[in-house]
Write an enzyme that holds these catalytic residues in place. Structure first.
Site, short mmCIF file in Angstrom:
data_model
loop_
_atom_site.label_atom_id
_atom_site.label_comp_id
_atom_site.label_asym_id
_atom_site.label_seq_id
_atom_site.Cartn_x
_atom_site.Cartn_y
_atom_site.Cartn_z
N GLU A 78 -0.63 24.78 54.06
CA GLU A 78 -0.61 23.25 54.09
C GLU A 78 -1.03 22.34 52.78
O GLU A 78 -0.84 21.08 52.79
CB GLU A 78 -2.45 23.32 54.88
CG GLU A 78 -2.13 23.76 56.25
CD GLU A 78 -2.51 24.76 56.44
OE1 GLU A 78 -2.43 25.54 55.83
OE2 GLU A 78 -2.24 25.35 57.31
N ASP B 56 -4.60 29.26 63.98
CA ASP B 56 -6.31 29.55 65.09
C ASP B 56 -6.68 29.32 65.41
O ASP B 56 -7.76 28.61 65.99
CB ASP B 56 -7.51 29.66 63.56
CG ASP B 56 -6.38 30.89 62.47
OD1 ASP B 56 -6.04 31.03 62.57
OD2 ASP B 56 -6.99 30.10 61.20
N ASP C 8 1.64 31.76 55.49
CA ASP C 8 0.14 31.27 56.15
C ASP C 8 -0.19 29.98 54.49
O ASP C 8 0.49 30.19 53.52
CB ASP C 8 -0.39 32.62 55.83
CG ASP C 8 -1.28 32.21 57.26
OD1 ASP C 8 -2.01 31.03 57.86
OD2 ASP C 8 -3.03 32.70 56.96
O1 MIG Z 1 -8.44 32.06 55.87
O2 MIG Z 1 -4.39 35.60 56.56
O3 MIG Z 1 -3.89 31.25 60.53
O4 MIG Z 1 -2.86 34.11 62.06
O5 MIG Z 1 -4.51 36.05 60.20
C1 MIG Z 1 -7.54 33.27 57.13
C2 MIG Z 1 -5.13 35.92 57.83
C3 MIG Z 1 -6.02 32.73 56.60
C4 MIG Z 1 -5.51 32.04 58.80
C5 MIG Z 1 -3.92 31.90 59.77
C6 MIG Z 1 -4.50 33.28 60.89
C7 MIG Z 1 -4.31 34.65 59.86
C8 MIG Z 1 -5.92 34.88 58.70
N1 MIG Z 1 -5.28 33.26 57.91
#
Ligand code: MIG
Length: 801
Positions: A393, A465, A390
């Site tokens: 980017e 999200d 995650d």
């Molecule tokens: O700042 O890890 O898209 O699926 O649950 C949020 C927490 C960070 C973004 C992800 C989301 C995840 C969440 N993450």
């Protein structure tokens, strides 16, 4: 007029031919043409003082053909397979034609390829009726005509249905001009912009902030062939582990360990099949990667063992940021090995994210990828099965990662401007390769948020999200379809929506849709209501169970589709535009969300609280999956959408392979079902099986058979099993749909008995009758004929009499 900053490629001066390329020179520029053995063209344009740059993270296979050029007074002509490229000399402009001289795609005559400082743009003539598709994970409509997009991987929390950019960048699109499909892959990792006739009626363009104008041009008569060629170049989705095709449950976040176990137990108690449970950021100690929070998870191994005995795999989230904290092993080791991205003055860049101030591994450096990749082994040893990358980017508080931060870029040393869009790709590569090094015999499972062309080689992509809203439900289908047409076969969305509160009806619709997406996972945000299949009351639970059951029953069909994807790059979910771009209904906003799931199933996402929706069916006859009602295609009509059903159709002559219901993919199904739908055209289905977890298939350790149906001769043939893997099935029922007045089935003059079964696809075992509340008047098939066969290795042939 004074000179503008804008410099379009000018007139031809001379050229140089090598075996596999031709370079044209103008007074200010160089233009290189190369021909790929697949039939594609590679076009590279740079300023005269620059050199061609041939390294790319996206491209893995390219072979060039010998080039032949015909020169005339005005132009050059290069014919390559089915495409003719004409290059005008003065100024130098490119036009692609098919063999019959019909224009496919041409540079805008006045502007062509042009620079404005470092920025380079290829202006293309915009043609009447020209359609644009794809560009990967982009919101908006299926037909991207009139829209503008930017590639700059972005943490787009709560994005809207037209937001741009979002998480991943895939600078590959498909255009259709004069009914001729073409593909353009703009291979540039800097910030790129695509204009498909937005705010002007003269041109489309693709543009890069920096770097070369380097694109591949594909033309074939069909879109699937173009996808094959694009994925030949950038790689294909390899067969995923079978468990990752089951239902997966996530939330932000399940903890402590007892809660995780109770969620898993709940699935089993309620007989809702599932394979995976996810641990989001709260499993870590202060969000530090590769640690466990010892209070919430005092004994991870034990928990993982218990989950395993319940038939659950665990996937852990792993973010890129490494907390700056002396004494934290990963940080100390990173400093020691000098793996982090740096400012030009040589100090490590720090950005703030979940753990606090962090350094960011430079994943564009091979050494860093190895270094980060090694940490996964410890989690694998503990019993973790997969990883979820995650925030890659990369995201950070404020989101403005400074452009001056430097990146290795495989030794070509650049800064963030070229590295951002490939950061996530390279993080996933590190994860994938780290997993593979630690467990060479095991297929890794990696899920990612960000990516670039080629991401399909390493990870499945989920669309971040999203929101629990009706328009997002429909966007979910389009995003997965668009990723699919752009080479990413394995994709999915947060079922139920991440942001906001999902309603019962919306959830029922989304789980139905999710069952027909390659990656199928429920997820929701911190502090939002629970969204497990049982969290919405009895009826929604039953609907969820039905669709998840159906998903598990369809696993042999789905897995075979993944096999096809691994060979051809074709997606699992295919927008109808892939096959029917001549039909304008396909692009109608009412029908643009429809897609094929695999080869023969057509799915129509449906909004909640609607008694009926309008659907479009392409030419041919179609069977309602739920009751075998037959519809004539090439038509639009209203179809009932009670809360428990979205419209799903099977194409005439379709072959659908199912298995007995199981509760997780470790369970053996043993019983196979082949469903043959009557129709007018020959059809075949390649049924593929293997162990679902290793690479032994590379040594022919698989079981592959061709099931074919000939409606004229009324014969069903099942070819001899190929490969050394013993089928997991022992017996098979062959179901016959749309046949009337059947007498019997023959195999070498031996007669097979016809049996009849109550017809209900969705709900083969449960006592709950979804129709109790509303009578389904359309139900026509009460009993379905079938015959039983032993699932033997040898060739089988049956005649329907
Ligand atoms: O700042 O890890 O898209 O699926 O649950 C949020 C927490 C960070 C973004 C992800 C989301 C995840 C969440 N993450």
């Amino acid at each position: 007029m004074g000179m503008s900053h804008y410099n379009s490629i000018s007139g031809y001066l001379n050229h140089e031919i090598n075996a596999t390329s031709i370079i044209f020179f103008t007074d200010k520029q160089k233009l290189r043409i190369q021909l790929l053995t697949t039939g594609a063209f590679r076009i590279t344009a740079i300023k005269k003082e620059d050199s061609f740059f041939d390294f790319s993270y996206a491209v893995i296979h390219q072979k060039f053909d010998v080039i032949n050029v015909n020169e005339s007074k005005e132009s050059f002509r290069i014919k390559h397979q089915n495409t003719v490229l004409i290059i005008d000399k003065n100024p130098m402009r490119l036009s692609f034609f098919n063999e019959n001289g019909i224009l496919i795609n041409a540079d805008e005559k006045a502007f062509g390829i042009a620079w404005d400082g470092e920025e380079v743009t290829n202006y293309k003539q915009l043609n009447d009726g020209e359609i644009f598709l794809g560009l990967g994970e982009k919101a908006g409509n299926l037909n991207r005509r009139g829209s503008y997009y930017t590639n700059w991987n972005t943490d787009a929390f709560g994005y809207g249905v037209d937001s741009d950019p979002i998480y991943a960048s895939i600078p590959f699109f498909i255009g259709i001009n004069n009914q001729l499909p073409y593909g353009i892959f703009f291979n540039n990792s800097s910030k790129t912009n695509f204009n498909f006739g937005c705010s002007n009626n003269r041109f489309s363009f693709f543009q890069a902030e920096k770097g070369q104008l380097d694109y591949y041009f594909f033309h074939k008569t069909s879109i699937p062939e173009i996808i094959e060629d694009y994925t030949e170049l950038t790689g294909r989705t390899e067969l995923p582990p079978m468990w990752s095709l089951g239902y997966q449950q996530c939330r932000y976040s399940y903890y402590p360990d007892k809660e995780v176990l109770s969620v898993a137990q709940n699935f089993r108690d309620r007989n809702i099949p599932a394979d995976v449970i996810y641990l989001d950021i709260h499993y870590m100690q202060n969000y530090k990667v590769f640690t466990w929070n010892n209070e919430r998870f005092p004994n991870p191994e034990l928990m993982l063992k218990k989950l395993k005995s319940l038939g659950f795999k665990v996937v852990l989230i792993v973010d890129p940021g490494v907390k700056v904290e002396a004494g934290y092993e990963v940080y100390d080791d990173g400093i020691k090995h000098d793996v982090f991205a740096k400012y030009p003055d040589g100090t490590n860049f720090s950005g703030e994210v979940w753990p606090g101030w962090c350094h960011f591994p430079d994943f564009t450096k091979p050494k860093t990828r190895d270094w980060f990749g090694k940490f996964y082994e410890k989690h694998l040893d503990e019993g973790v099965s997969g990883f979820w990358n995650d925030m890659n980017e990369p995201a950070l508080w404020g989101q403005k990662f400074p452009n001056l931060v430097e990146f290795d870029y495989e030794g070509y040393a650049t800064n963030f401007k070229l590295a951002r869009n490939v950061y996530g790709l390279n993080m996933c590569r590190s994860t994938y390769e780290g997993n593979k090094k630690a467990r060479p015999k095991n297929r890794p499972f990696v899920l990612t948020r960000s990516g670039f062309s080629g991401i399909q080689r390493y990870a499945a992509v989920w669309t971040g999200d999203n929101t629990a809203s009706e328009e997002h439900l429909l966007l979910a289908a389009r995003l997965v379809n668009s990723l699919g047409i752009s080479g990413v076969a394995n994709a999915g969305t947060d079922v139920g929506g991440f942001v906001g509160e999902c309603s019962i009806e919306l959830y029922a619709r989304w789980i139905a849709l999710g069952a027909f997406t390659p990656f199928f996972r429920g997820h929701t945000m911190i502090n939002s209501r629970d969204t497990e299949p049982w969290a919405f009351g009895e009826e929604a639970e039953e609907i969820s169970r039905n669709y998840i059951n159906l998903r598990y029953r369809l696993l042999p069909y789905l897995y075979s589709a993944f096999y096809e994807a691994s060979k051809t790059g074709l997606p699992i979910n295919k927008t109808l535009a892939m096959y029917h771009f001549q039909q304008e209904e396909v692009f109608d906003t009412r029908f643009q969300n429809q897609f094929y799931f695999g080869k023969s199933i057509l799915v129509c996402p449906a909004l909640p609280n609607k008694e009926a929706i309008k659907v479009y069916l392409p030419e041919g006859k179609w069977y309602d999956l739920f009751n075998d009602n037959i519809f004539d295609g090439n038509s639009t009509f209203y179809h009932e959408t009670p809360i428990d059903k979205i419209p799903i159709f099977v194409k005439e002559s379709g072959i659908i392979v199912m298995q007995k219901l199981i509760q997780n993919t470790e369970e053996k199904a043993e019983k196979l079902e082949i469903h043959i739908y009557n129709g007018t055209s020959n059809n075949s289905f390649e049924l593929y099986e293997d162990d679902g977890k290793s690479y032994e298939y590379e040594n022919k350790h698989f079981n592959k058979r061709n099931i074919s149906w000939n409606p004229i001769l009324k014969t069903i043939e099942i070819s001899e099993a190929e490969g050394s893997f013993e089928s997991s099935y022992k017996s098979c029922k062959v179901y016959l749909h749309g046949f009337e007045n059947l007498s019997h089935i023959e195999n070498k003059n031996v007669q097979f008995k016809l049996n009849y079964r109550d017809y209900n696809f969705v709900d083969p075992i449960s006592n709950f009758d979804p129709f109790e509340k509303r009578e389904d008047k359309s139900k026509t098939v009460e009993k379905l004929p079938y015959f039983d066969i032993n699932w033997e290795k040898n060739k089988m042939k049956f005649s329907i009499i």
